[in-house]
Design a protein around this motif. Structure first.
Motif, PDB file in Angstrom:
ATOM      1  N   ARG A 231       0.642  -1.178  -0.348  1.00  0.00           N
ATOM      2  CA  ARG A 231      -0.113  -0.052   0.089  1.00  0.00           C
ATOM      3  C   ARG A 231       0.968   1.063   0.069  1.00  0.00           C
ATOM      4  NH1 ARG A 231      -4.308  -1.259   4.508  1.00  0.00           N
ATOM      5  NH2 ARG A 231      -2.927  -2.818   4.457  1.00  0.00           N
ATOM      6  N   GLN A 232       2.150   1.186   1.061  1.00  0.00           N
ATOM      7  CA  GLN A 232       2.541   2.168   0.485  1.00  0.00           C
ATOM      8  C   GLN A 232       3.436   2.453  -1.095  1.00  0.00           C
ATOM      9  OE1 GLN A 232       5.377   1.467   4.238  1.00  0.00           O
ATOM     10  NE2 GLN A 232       4.460   2.090   5.598  1.00  0.00           N
ATOM     11  N   ALA A 233       4.250   1.401  -1.153  1.00  0.00           N
ATOM     12  CA  ALA A 233       4.766   1.557  -2.864  1.00  0.00           C
ATOM     13  C   ALA A 233       3.262   1.675  -3.914  1.00  0.00           C
ATOM     14  CB  ALA A 233       5.111   0.398  -3.017  1.00  0.00           C
ATOM     15  N   VAL A 234       1.996   1.990  -3.416  1.00  0.00           N
ATOM     16  CA  VAL A 234       1.058   1.968  -4.763  1.00  0.00           C
ATOM     17  C   VAL A 234       1.203   3.843  -3.994  1.00  0.00           C
ATOM     18  CG1 VAL A 234      -1.076   1.799  -4.828  1.00  0.00           C
ATOM     19  CG2 VAL A 234       0.570   0.210  -4.497  1.00  0.00           C
ATOM     20  N   SER A 235       1.162   4.028  -2.972  1.00  0.00           N
ATOM     21  CA  SER A 235       0.843   6.060  -2.721  1.00  0.00           C
ATOM     22  C   SER A 235       1.849   6.376  -2.859  1.00  0.00           C
ATOM     23  CB  SER A 235       0.545   5.106  -0.860  1.00  0.00           C
ATOM     24  OG  SER A 235       0.216   6.993  -0.226  1.00  0.00           O
ATOM     25  N   ALA A 236       2.643   5.152  -3.081  1.00  0.00           N
ATOM     26  CA  ALA A 236       4.439   6.411  -3.465  1.00  0.00           C
ATOM     27  C   ALA A 236       4.533   6.860  -4.718  1.00  0.00           C
ATOM     28  CB  ALA A 236       5.541   5.836  -2.655  1.00  0.00           C
ATOM     29  N   THR A 237       3.850   5.710  -5.355  1.00  0.00           N
ATOM     30  CA  THR A 237       3.989   6.034  -6.904  1.00  0.00           C
ATOM     31  C   THR A 237       2.201   6.841  -7.077  1.00  0.00           C
ATOM     32  OG1 THR A 237       4.889   3.567  -6.641  1.00  0.00           O
ATOM     33  CG2 THR A 237       3.680   4.611  -8.764  1.00  0.00           C
ATOM     34  N   ALA A 238       1.829   6.950  -6.760  1.00  0.00           N
ATOM     35  CA  ALA A 238       0.165   7.578  -7.175  1.00  0.00           C
ATOM     36  C   ALA A 238       1.646   9.075  -6.867  1.00  0.00           C
ATOM     37  CB  ALA A 238      -0.364   7.703  -6.551  1.00  0.00           C
ATOM     38  N   ASP A 239       1.706   9.282  -5.669  1.00  0.00           N
ATOM     39  CA  ASP A 239       2.267  10.713  -5.024  1.00  0.00           C
ATOM     40  C   ASP A 239       2.902  10.792  -6.692  1.00  0.00           C
ATOM     41  OD1 ASP A 239       0.513  11.043  -2.850  1.00  0.00           O
ATOM     42  OD2 ASP A 239       2.379  10.571  -2.251  1.00  0.00           O
ATOM     43  N   HIS A 240       3.979  10.212  -6.717  1.00  0.00           N
ATOM     44  CA  HIS A 240       4.462  10.619  -8.381  1.00  0.00           C
ATOM     45  C   HIS A 240       4.215  10.797  -9.401  1.00  0.00           C
ATOM     46  CE1 HIS A 240       8.277  10.546  -6.231  1.00  0.00           C
ATOM     47  NE2 HIS A 240       8.489   8.765  -5.407  1.00  0.00           N
ATOM     48  N   ALA A 241       3.430   9.995  -9.937  1.00  0.00           N
ATOM     49  CA  ALA A 241       2.207  10.270 -10.659  1.00  0.00           C
ATOM     50  C   ALA A 241       1.291  11.567 -10.993  1.00  0.00           C
ATOM     51  CB  ALA A 241       1.113   8.985 -10.957  1.00  0.00           C
ATOM     52  N   GLU A 242       1.135  12.140  -9.361  1.00  0.00           N
ATOM     53  CA  GLU A 242       0.894  13.629  -9.370  1.00  0.00           C
ATOM     54  C   GLU A 242       0.963  14.578  -9.965  1.00  0.00           C
ATOM     55  OE1 GLU A 242      -1.440  16.571  -6.128  1.00  0.00           O
ATOM     56  OE2 GLU A 242      -1.064  14.493  -6.069  1.00  0.00           O
ATOM     57  N   GLU A 243       2.526  14.117  -9.354  1.00  0.00           N
ATOM     58  CA  GLU A 243       3.331  15.265  -9.586  1.00  0.00           C
ATOM     59  C   GLU A 243       3.789  15.236 -10.967  1.00  0.00           C
ATOM     60  OE1 GLU A 243       7.222  14.721  -7.930  1.00  0.00           O
ATOM     61  OE2 GLU A 243       6.396  14.856  -5.521  1.00  0.00           O
ATOM     62  N   ARG A 244       3.791  14.522 -12.036  1.00  0.00           N
ATOM     63  CA  ARG A 244       4.154  14.286 -13.258  1.00  0.00           C
ATOM     64  C   ARG A 244       2.960  14.822 -13.906  1.00  0.00           C
ATOM     65  NH1 ARG A 244       6.185   9.121 -12.000  1.00  0.00           N
ATOM     66  NH2 ARG A 244       3.958   9.068 -13.166  1.00  0.00           N
ATOM     67  N   THR A 245       1.476  14.603 -13.241  1.00  0.00           N
ATOM     68  CA  THR A 245       0.514  15.395 -14.111  1.00  0.00           C
ATOM     69  C   THR A 245      -0.195  16.567 -13.578  1.00  0.00           C
ATOM     70  OG1 THR A 245      -0.986  14.129 -12.614  1.00  0.00           O
ATOM     71  CG2 THR A 245      -0.150  12.642 -14.588  1.00  0.00           C
ATOM     72  N   ASN A 246       0.060  16.784 -12.589  1.00  0.00           N
ATOM     73  CA  ASN A 246       0.044  18.267 -11.697  1.00  0.00           C
ATOM     74  C   ASN A 246       1.010  19.277 -12.055  1.00  0.00           C
ATOM     75  OD1 ASN A 246      -1.232  20.356 -10.997  1.00  0.00           O
ATOM     76  ND2 ASN A 246      -1.886  19.245  -8.788  1.00  0.00           N
ATOM     77  N   PRO A 247       1.460  20.022 -13.078  1.00  0.00           N
ATOM     78  CA  PRO A 247       2.731  20.754 -12.446  1.00  0.00           C
ATOM     79  C   PRO A 247       2.514  21.358 -10.996  1.00  0.00           C
ATOM     80  CG  PRO A 247       1.089  21.676 -14.417  1.00  0.00           C
ATOM     81  CD  PRO A 247       0.546  20.809 -13.364  1.00  0.00           C
ATOM     82  N   ALA A 248       1.655  21.914 -10.410  1.00  0.00           N
ATOM     83  CA  ALA A 248       1.180  22.742  -9.246  1.00  0.00           C
ATOM     84  C   ALA A 248       1.906  21.986  -8.719  1.00  0.00           C
ATOM     85  CB  ALA A 248      -0.314  23.203  -8.558  1.00  0.00           C
ATOM     86  N   ALA A 249       1.838  20.708  -8.350  1.00  0.00           N
ATOM     87  CA  ALA A 249       2.677  19.627  -7.122  1.00  0.00           C
ATOM     88  C   ALA A 249       4.088  20.107  -6.831  1.00  0.00           C
ATOM     89  CB  ALA A 249       2.329  18.331  -7.500  1.00  0.00           C
ATOM     90  N   ARG A 250       4.784  20.575  -8.141  1.00  0.00           N
ATOM     91  CA  ARG A 250       6.730  19.970  -8.071  1.00  0.00           C
ATOM     92  C   ARG A 250       7.087  21.796  -7.564  1.00  0.00           C
ATOM     93  NH1 ARG A 250       5.687  19.478 -14.088  1.00  0.00           N
ATOM     94  NH2 ARG A 250       6.499  22.028 -13.288  1.00  0.00           N
ATOM     95  N   LEU A 251       5.623  22.158  -7.537  1.00  0.00           N
ATOM     96  CA  LEU A 251       6.191  23.794  -7.255  1.00  0.00           C
ATOM     97  C   LEU A 251       5.240  24.431  -5.360  1.00  0.00           C
ATOM     98  CD1 LEU A 251       4.137  25.622  -9.934  1.00  0.00           C
ATOM     99  CD2 LEU A 251       6.218  24.657 -10.052  1.00  0.00           C
ATOM    100  N   GLY A 252       5.303  22.928  -4.755  1.00  0.00           N
ATOM    101  CA  GLY A 252       4.763  22.943  -3.365  1.00  0.00           C
ATOM    102  C   GLY A 252       3.560  23.769  -2.456  1.00  0.00           C
ATOM    103  N   PHE A 253       3.113  23.424  -3.923  1.00  0.00           N
ATOM    104  CA  PHE A 253       1.288  24.212  -3.152  1.00  0.00           C
ATOM    105  C   PHE A 253       0.883  23.392  -2.375  1.00  0.00           C
ATOM    106  CE2 PHE A 253       1.996  26.751  -6.937  1.00  0.00           C
ATOM    107  CZ  PHE A 253       1.853  27.901  -6.811  1.00  0.00           C
ATOM    108  N   GLU A 254       0.120  24.110  -1.344  1.00  0.00           N
ATOM    109  CA  GLU A 254      -0.419  22.989  -0.025  1.00  0.00           C
ATOM    110  C   GLU A 254      -1.836  23.468   0.480  1.00  0.00           C
ATOM    111  OE1 GLU A 254       3.053  23.562   3.112  1.00  0.00           O
ATOM    112  OE2 GLU A 254       3.820  23.293   2.574  1.00  0.00           O
ATOM    113  N   PRO A 255      -2.215  22.055   0.772  1.00  0.00           N
ATOM    114  CA  PRO A 255      -3.925  22.316   1.417  1.00  0.00           C
ATOM    115  C   PRO A 255      -4.228  23.445   1.951  1.00  0.00           C
ATOM    116  CG  PRO A 255      -3.778  19.892   0.880  1.00  0.00           C
ATOM    117  CD  PRO A 255      -2.002  20.256   1.293  1.00  0.00           C
ATOM    118  N   GLY A 256      -5.223  24.549   1.563  1.00  0.00           N
ATOM    119  CA  GLY A 256      -5.475  25.713   2.563  1.00  0.00           C
ATOM    120  C   GLY A 256      -4.762  26.863   2.790  1.00  0.00           C
ATOM    121  N   GLN A 257      -3.539  27.175   1.549  1.00  0.00           N
ATOM    122  CA  GLN A 257      -3.472  28.233   0.975  1.00  0.00           C
ATOM    123  C   GLN A 257      -3.592  29.042   0.471  1.00  0.00           C
ATOM    124  OE1 GLN A 257       0.515  26.457  -0.928  1.00  0.00           O
ATOM    125  NE2 GLN A 257       1.814  27.452   0.721  1.00  0.00           N
TER     126      GLN A 257
END
Length: 155
Positions: free
Chosen positions: A7-33
């Motif tokens: 599950r942790q490996a799948v979650s980490a893979t999903a996080d990396h996939a989001e970084e590739r597909t959502n350019p904002a994820a690479r920029l350090g934007f966080e929930p609530g900002q």
């Protein structure tokens, strides 16, 4: 492999996939900002804007927002006036320790800003460039921050 590790490996893979597909994820934007956007026009990178809203969980606020923001996204083209003035204005809109993401057209695009001009304007405004990114098909981004020790307060 145990279920927990899998599950942790799948979650980490999903996080990396989001970084590739959502350019904002690479920029350090966080929930609530609170992200204030300046210089919006029909030429900006819509996918990046949508990614920022997805990452923060709220809509971008515009130039008329009358409170302090956590981050300012400044879309700036060469013909938009004085970059130093725009950066000084942007600093006044963020909380201490906040970030200005300066988005400028890529080389060869209308409104391109020379990297040396960005560096000079940032230094004059009291900012340091910490990161440059590809912000989309037509835009580059520069992460600008107040130098450590220049302001006291939260980080």
């Amino acid at each position: 492999m145990s279920k927990t590790i899998r599950r942790q490996a799948v979650s980490a893979t999903a996080d990396h996939a989001e970084e590739r597909t959502n350019p904002a994820a690479r920029l350090g934007f966080e929930p609530g900002q609170v992200v204030q956007e300046i210089g919006y026009d029909d030429d900006v990178e819509q996918e990046l804007r949508e990614g920022i809203e997805a990452a923060t969980g709220q809509e971008l606020v515009d130039e008329d927002y009358d409170d302090v923001a956590d981050v300012v996204v400044l879309w700036f083209r060469d013909e938009d006036g004085d970059l130093t003035d725009a950066l000084v204005d942007a600093i006044g809109l963020i909380d201490e320790g906040g970030v200005v993401w300066l988005m400028t057209p890529k080389t060869g695009r209308d409104g391109y800003v020379e990297p040396s001009d960005i560096n000079e304007a940032a230094q004059t405004a009291g900012l340091s460039q910490t990161k440059s990114i590809n912000a989309g098909k037509d835009w580059s981004g520069s992460r600008l921050v107040t130098p450590k020790g220049a302001k006291s307060g939260k980080r």
